[in-house]
Design an enzyme around this catalytic site. Structure first.
Site, PDB file in Angstrom:
ATOM      1  N   ARG A 184       0.818  -1.219   0.000  1.00  0.00           N
ATOM      2  CA  ARG A 184       0.000   0.000   0.000  1.00  0.00           C
ATOM      3  C   ARG A 184       0.853   1.272   0.000  1.00  0.00           C
ATOM      4  O   ARG A 184       0.528   2.264   0.646  1.00  0.00           O
ATOM      5  CB  ARG A 184      -0.971   0.006   1.188  1.00  0.00           C
ATOM      6  CG  ARG A 184      -1.906  -1.196   1.225  1.00  0.00           C
ATOM      7  CD  ARG A 184      -2.820  -1.239  -0.009  1.00  0.00           C
ATOM      8  NE  ARG A 184      -3.693  -2.406   0.021  1.00  0.00           N
ATOM      9  CZ  ARG A 184      -3.450  -3.532  -0.649  1.00  0.00           C
ATOM     10  NH1 ARG A 184      -2.378  -3.641  -1.416  1.00  0.00           N
ATOM     11  NH2 ARG A 184      -4.281  -4.550  -0.581  1.00  0.00           N
ATOM     12  N   SER A 216     -11.602  -2.511   3.312  1.00  0.00           N
ATOM     13  CA  SER A 216     -10.984  -3.041   4.529  1.00  0.00           C
ATOM     14  C   SER A 216     -10.564  -1.893   5.443  1.00  0.00           C
ATOM     15  O   SER A 216      -9.867  -0.972   5.018  1.00  0.00           O
ATOM     16  CB  SER A 216      -9.771  -3.901   4.181  1.00  0.00           C
ATOM     17  OG  SER A 216     -10.167  -5.041   3.448  1.00  0.00           O
ATOM     18  N   GLU A 220      -6.088   0.853   7.410  1.00  0.00           N
ATOM     19  CA  GLU A 220      -5.875   0.826   5.969  1.00  0.00           C
ATOM     20  C   GLU A 220      -6.655   1.960   5.306  1.00  0.00           C
ATOM     21  O   GLU A 220      -6.227   2.514   4.304  1.00  0.00           O
ATOM     22  CB  GLU A 220      -6.297  -0.518   5.374  1.00  0.00           C
ATOM     23  CG  GLU A 220      -5.976  -0.649   3.899  1.00  0.00           C
ATOM     24  CD  GLU A 220      -5.723  -2.078   3.460  1.00  0.00           C
ATOM     25  OE1 GLU A 220      -6.322  -2.495   2.470  1.00  0.00           O
ATOM     26  OE2 GLU A 220      -4.935  -2.772   4.133  1.00  0.00           O
TER      27      GLU A 220
END
Length: 319
Positions: free
Chosen positions: A178, A227, A297
């Site tokens: 990420r 998420s 996240e």
């Protein structure tokens, strides 16, 4: 330039802009959670030259935030300070080549997957399971269903703060989980994604499988943001949340999904404060139960309602 929809004085950076500029622009309707405050200024550039004009005019001290599809972001209730840039028309073209696809930053991931499938290009079906745009996918190295942007990216073109355009390779971007090493206050313009000739029917079948998997396991039809927490090493975030008794946990108008407890839901009346408070409560309970510290996240950006003048805006582009 389109006149601002406000009586607010025109800022100096607005000189010679041709796109849509709006003061005190509500951002909640643009976010998947449907919550959040307003942008001091929201700018939708007409084209690449228009974007360059803004970046060159914008003082370094003025906060700059890039918003994509707003699928994995909580905009706090106090809104965003400075200028928010939203890429739209002019930045969403998809060009299919023999061995890949060139996609504008505003092109939706699923749209790129559809173009590739129609051209019998394999390797990009995973994008159909990512609710975001290509610009955000590059910035966050988006991934799912066995692949990620780092695996398929040939290059990404970015605009630097001085308005110049630079092409970066996957190696330049030093992708990690990420993460991509993009220069500060830069804007992703487009990216080339590798693909290989394949069987269209097989590719479509894979996309159908991804869709079915998402619908079976995730609350895809709810007001959610993907998420909530990353999977810690050696653990599944959802399992830790479930074991800590947080499945279905409610805070105000926000809830941890009963269907997939690593997803937060806006039940219809949630504020961004509800969502963030719920997430922090879950983190505390998981830490107390298992000793594992969950990391967000979903990006949380902007000002809290009780600190309107205290800028907490975080620069960056989301999916």
């Amino acid at each position: 330039m389109t006149a601002p929809d406000s009586t607010a004085p025109l800022p100096a950076f607005a000189q010679n802009l041709r796109g849509r500029l709006k003061a005190d622009a509500p951002l909640g309707p643009r976010c998947w959670f449907r919550t959040g405050g307003s942008a001091d200024w929201l700018f939708v550039p007409e084209d690449q030259d228009d974007l360059a004009t803004l970046l060159r005019n914008l003082p370094d001290t003025t906060p700059l935030t890039l918003l994509g599809a707003c699928s994995n972001v909580i905009v706090r209730d106090g809104g965003l300070e400075g200028v928010v840039v939203k890429l739209a028309r002019g930045f969403a073209d998809v060009i299919v080549e023999q061995d890949g696809v060139i996609a504008g930053a505003a092109a939706l991931d699923i749209t790129v997957a559809e173009h590739a499938a129609s051209a019998s290009l394999d390797g990009l079906a995973f994008l159909s399971g990512i609710p975001g745009s290509i610009g955000g996918a590059v910035r966050m190295n988006a991934g799912a269903y066995g692949s990620d942007i780092a695996t398929v990216l040939d290059w990404a073109e970015i605009m630097r703060p001085d308005g110049t355009v630079q092409r970066l390779t996957a190696a330049d971007l030093a992708f990690a989980y990420r993460y991509a090493a993009l220069p500060e206050r830069s804007v992703v313009l487009r990216a080339r994604l590798r693909a290989t000739p394949g069987d269209s029917a097989h590719i479509r079948q894979r996309m159908d499988e991804i869709k079915a998997s998402r619908e079976a396991s995730q609350p895809v039809r709810a007001r959610t943001g993907g998420s909530t927490f990353r999977n810690p090493d050696g653990h599944k975030a959802w399992a830790l949340i479930d074991e800590a008794g947080c499945r279905g946990l409610i805070q105000g108008g926000a809830q941890m999904s009963e269907k997939h407890c690593n997803f937060m839901l806006n039940l219809g009346t949630a504020t961004s404060t509800d969502l963030e408070t719920l997430g922090e409560t879950v983190r505390q309970r998981v830490l107390a139960h298992s000793g594992v510290d969950l990391h967000w996240e979903i990006k949380r950006i902007g000002r809290h309602t009780n600190a309107r003048q205290d800028s907490a805006a975080q620069e960056g582009q989301t999916s």
